[in-house]
Design an enzyme around this catalytic site. Structure first.
Site, PDB file in Angstrom:
ATOM      1  N   ASP A 171       0.824  -1.225   0.000  1.00 49.00           N
ATOM      2  CA  ASP A 171       0.000   0.000   0.000  1.00 49.00           C
ATOM      3  C   ASP A 171       0.854   1.270   0.000  1.00 49.00           C
ATOM      4  O   ASP A 171       0.329   2.377   0.086  1.00 49.00           O
ATOM      5  CB  ASP A 171      -0.948   0.007   1.204  1.00 49.00           C
ATOM      6  CG  ASP A 171      -0.205   0.000   2.526  1.00 49.00           C
ATOM      7  OD1 ASP A 171       1.045  -0.017   2.509  1.00 49.00           O
ATOM      8  OD2 ASP A 171      -0.855   0.033   3.583  1.00 49.00           O
ATOM      9  N   ARG A 176      14.532  24.875  -1.087  1.00 49.91           N
ATOM     10  CA  ARG A 176      14.183  26.030  -1.924  1.00 49.91           C
ATOM     11  C   ARG A 176      12.880  26.684  -1.482  1.00 49.91           C
ATOM     12  O   ARG A 176      12.629  27.835  -1.794  1.00 49.91           O
ATOM     13  CB  ARG A 176      14.096  25.600  -3.407  1.00 49.91           C
ATOM     14  CG  ARG A 176      15.457  25.323  -4.003  1.00 49.91           C
ATOM     15  CD  ARG A 176      15.358  24.894  -5.448  1.00 49.91           C
ATOM     16  NE  ARG A 176      14.800  23.557  -5.589  1.00 49.91           N
ATOM     17  CZ  ARG A 176      14.619  22.936  -6.745  1.00 49.91           C
ATOM     18  NH1 ARG A 176      14.953  23.539  -7.868  1.00 49.91           N
ATOM     19  NH2 ARG A 176      14.134  21.716  -6.792  1.00 49.91           N
ATOM     20  N   LYS A 189      18.226  36.032 -12.835  1.00 51.00           N
ATOM     21  CA  LYS A 189      17.239  35.067 -13.342  1.00 51.00           C
ATOM     22  C   LYS A 189      15.871  35.342 -12.740  1.00 51.00           C
ATOM     23  O   LYS A 189      15.765  35.643 -11.554  1.00 51.00           O
ATOM     24  CB  LYS A 189      17.698  33.648 -12.933  1.00 51.00           C
ATOM     25  CG  LYS A 189      16.723  32.556 -13.261  1.00 51.00           C
ATOM     26  CD  LYS A 189      17.211  31.209 -12.727  1.00 51.00           C
ATOM     27  CE  LYS A 189      16.897  31.047 -11.256  1.00 51.00           C
ATOM     28  NZ  LYS A 189      17.244  29.697 -10.738  1.00 51.00           N
ATOM     29  N   ARG A 227      12.225  33.410 -12.207  1.00 52.21           N
ATOM     30  CA  ARG A 227      11.578  32.099 -12.346  1.00 52.21           C
ATOM     31  C   ARG A 227      10.155  32.291 -12.843  1.00 52.21           C
ATOM     32  O   ARG A 227       9.342  32.959 -12.211  1.00 52.21           O
ATOM     33  CB  ARG A 227      11.601  31.349 -10.997  1.00 52.21           C
ATOM     34  CG  ARG A 227      11.109  29.918 -11.119  1.00 52.21           C
ATOM     35  CD  ARG A 227      11.485  29.079  -9.911  1.00 52.21           C
ATOM     36  NE  ARG A 227      12.855  28.593  -9.962  1.00 52.21           N
ATOM     37  CZ  ARG A 227      13.268  27.574 -10.716  1.00 52.21           C
ATOM     38  NH1 ARG A 227      12.415  26.948 -11.504  1.00 52.21           N
ATOM     39  NH2 ARG A 227      14.519  27.200 -10.689  1.00 52.21           N
ATOM     40  N   ASP A 235      26.535  26.570  -9.268  1.00 50.33           N
ATOM     41  CA  ASP A 235      25.204  26.578  -8.645  1.00 50.33           C
ATOM     42  C   ASP A 235      25.226  25.603  -7.472  1.00 50.33           C
ATOM     43  O   ASP A 235      26.136  24.774  -7.360  1.00 50.33           O
ATOM     44  CB  ASP A 235      24.128  26.173  -9.663  1.00 50.33           C
ATOM     45  CG  ASP A 235      22.801  26.876  -9.394  1.00 50.33           C
ATOM     46  OD1 ASP A 235      22.609  27.366  -8.263  1.00 50.33           O
ATOM     47  OD2 ASP A 235      21.961  26.943 -10.306  1.00 50.33           O
ATOM     48  N   THR A 265      17.868  26.140 -15.375  1.00 49.63           N
ATOM     49  CA  THR A 265      18.577  27.370 -14.993  1.00 49.63           C
ATOM     50  C   THR A 265      19.897  27.484 -15.752  1.00 49.63           C
ATOM     51  O   THR A 265      20.243  28.549 -16.274  1.00 49.63           O
ATOM     52  CB  THR A 265      18.863  27.337 -13.469  1.00 49.63           C
ATOM     53  OG1 THR A 265      17.620  27.292 -12.792  1.00 49.63           O
ATOM     54  CG2 THR A 265      19.668  28.541 -13.012  1.00 49.63           C
TER      55      THR A 265
HETATM   56  C1  R5P Z   1      17.632  28.059  -7.657  1.00 52.30           C
HETATM   57  O1  R5P Z   1      17.488  29.017  -6.890  1.00 52.30           O
HETATM   58  C2  R5P Z   1      18.692  27.025  -7.445  1.00 52.30           C
HETATM   59  O2  R5P Z   1      19.849  27.583  -6.912  1.00 52.30           O
HETATM   60  C3  R5P Z   1      19.012  26.305  -8.736  1.00 52.30           C
HETATM   61  O3  R5P Z   1      19.517  27.237  -9.677  1.00 52.30           O
HETATM   62  C4  R5P Z   1      17.801  25.662  -9.347  1.00 52.30           C
HETATM   63  O4  R5P Z   1      16.955  25.170  -8.357  1.00 52.30           O
HETATM   64  C5  R5P Z   1      18.210  24.538 -10.250  1.00 52.30           C
HETATM   65  O5  R5P Z   1      17.050  23.909 -10.744  1.00 52.30           O
HETATM   66  P1  R5P Z   1      16.912  23.575 -12.281  1.00 52.30           P
HETATM   67  O6  R5P Z   1      18.130  22.781 -12.653  1.00 52.30           O
HETATM   68  O7  R5P Z   1      15.634  22.784 -12.383  1.00 52.30           O
HETATM   69  O8  R5P Z   1      16.820  24.875 -13.020  1.00 52.30           O
END
Ligand code: R5P
Length: 329
Positions: free
Chosen positions: A35, A94, A191, A193, A217, A225
């Site tokens: 389940d 995040r 950037k 979102r 990153d 991103t």
């Molecule tokens: C965003 O604030 C994080 O630092 C990363 O840049 C982001 O979460 C990466 O996610 P993805 O690869 O899906 O763009």
């Protein structure tokens, strides 16, 4: 007296940490019922022991999180002396603020859940934002994989004409650390979102014409991103070959292929999360087991982590002296 336990998220990393510490992994059993419910059982006592549960909350995030909570509860009910969660990749980090009304702050909820389940200490790596630590009322140590990633990528970059690129404003501090350690100029992208999987680069600070870019990153999920960043850098005249360094290489779906098609020649990640399949030869993985083992050893010995951070800072200062003169844009 201590025990290293592993959830199912990354047994190889847990085994590497246990090996570094010269101890066998604690025995446990995890079973999933038809389940979807989860059953966890410790197969040896942890009474009075310091227990370190190694479990990144990587995809499937919710399953791995509940498993970690179940391990913590089992330890508490077996009278562990101290229960620490070693979460090299901290999922939901995040979600550290409300972007719109009627949204949760899930990172705060996860912090509350971990503490409620009996976690008394958290060890993690490159937490998405430092303020996530504030959701906890227990000690949280966020170690940095940046020194190890810099060591891996340093000799691959043409140091004379390379730049470090932050893909967004939130990564400027981490990118500054990279730039500082590598003795390279810093470029910042801005950037926006558009949705969970869609982003847009709207501004750039710093010149990239003819330069080899190292985009850094904290994590790569869909790769969206970084693909956006690569396009923006190419439009601004950057060298066609790009490098990427990121701590948490989730590399979901076609992320690796998308990055390679976008001009990424070499991609450096750590093993905070288990690879979801065979990695492309352009993906280089830096091991974090020694870093985690060193932190656990210090914790057990009641030693400050300061020296761990100072060692990294010392090697950074030494490299800065050796680096050729470089401006920060
Ligand atoms: C965003 O604030 C994080 O630092 C990363 O840049 C982001 O979460 C990466 O996610 P993805 O690869 O899906 O763009």
């Amino acid at each position: 007296m201590f025990t290293i336990l592993s959830g199912t998220a990354h047994p190889d990393l847990a085994a590497a940490v246990a090996r570094e510490l010269g101890t066998p992994l604690g025995k446990s059993h995890v079973e999933r019922f038809p389940d979807g419910e989860l059953s966890v059982r410790l197969e040896e006592t942890v009474r009075g022991r310091e227990v370190f549960i190694i479990q990144p909350t990587s995809p499937p995030v919710n399953d791995h999180l509940v498993e970690l909570l179940a391990f913590a509860d089992a330890c508490r009910r077996d009278s562990a002396g101290l229960t620490a969660a070693v979460v090299p990749y901290f999922g939901y980090a995040r979600s550290d603020r409300r972007n719109r009304r009627r949204e949760p702050i899930t990172a705060s909820m996860v912090a509350a859940l971990l503490q409620c389940a009996g976690i008394e200490r958290v060890l993690t790596i490159d937490l998405h934002t430092p303020q996530v630590e504030g959701f906890f009322h227990i000690p949280v140590d966020s170690l940095s994989a940046v020194p190890a990633l810099c060591d891996a990528v340093r000799d691959r970059l043409p140091l004379g004409d390379a730049v470090v690129v932050s893909p967004d404003a939130g990564r400027v501090s981490m990118a500054t650390d990279y730039a500082d350690r590598l003795g390279l100029p810093l470029v910042v992208l801005h950037k926006r979102r558009v949705s969970g999987a869609d982003t847009k680069i709207t501004h750039r600070v710093g010149d990239v014409r003819g330069r080899t870019c190292l985009i850094v990153d904290d994590m790569i999920a869909t790769g969206g991103t970084l693909v956006e960043s690569a396009e923006a850098l190419h439009e601004a005249g950057a060298h066609p070959d790009l490098f990427v360094a990121a701590t948490h290489g989730l590399l979901l779906g076609t992320a690796t292929e998308d990055l390679l098609s976008a001009g990424v020649r070499e991609l450096y990640v750590t093993d905070t999360v288990a690879p979801s399949g065979r990695l492309h030869p352009s993906v280089h993985v830096v091991a974090v087991g020694p870093l985690l083992a060193s932190a656990i050893r210090r914790d057990l010995g009641g030693e400050s982590f300061q020296e761990l951070y100072e060692q990294a800072a010392r090697s950074r200062a030494g490299r800065r002296r050796r680096a050729s003169s470089a401006d920060v844009s």
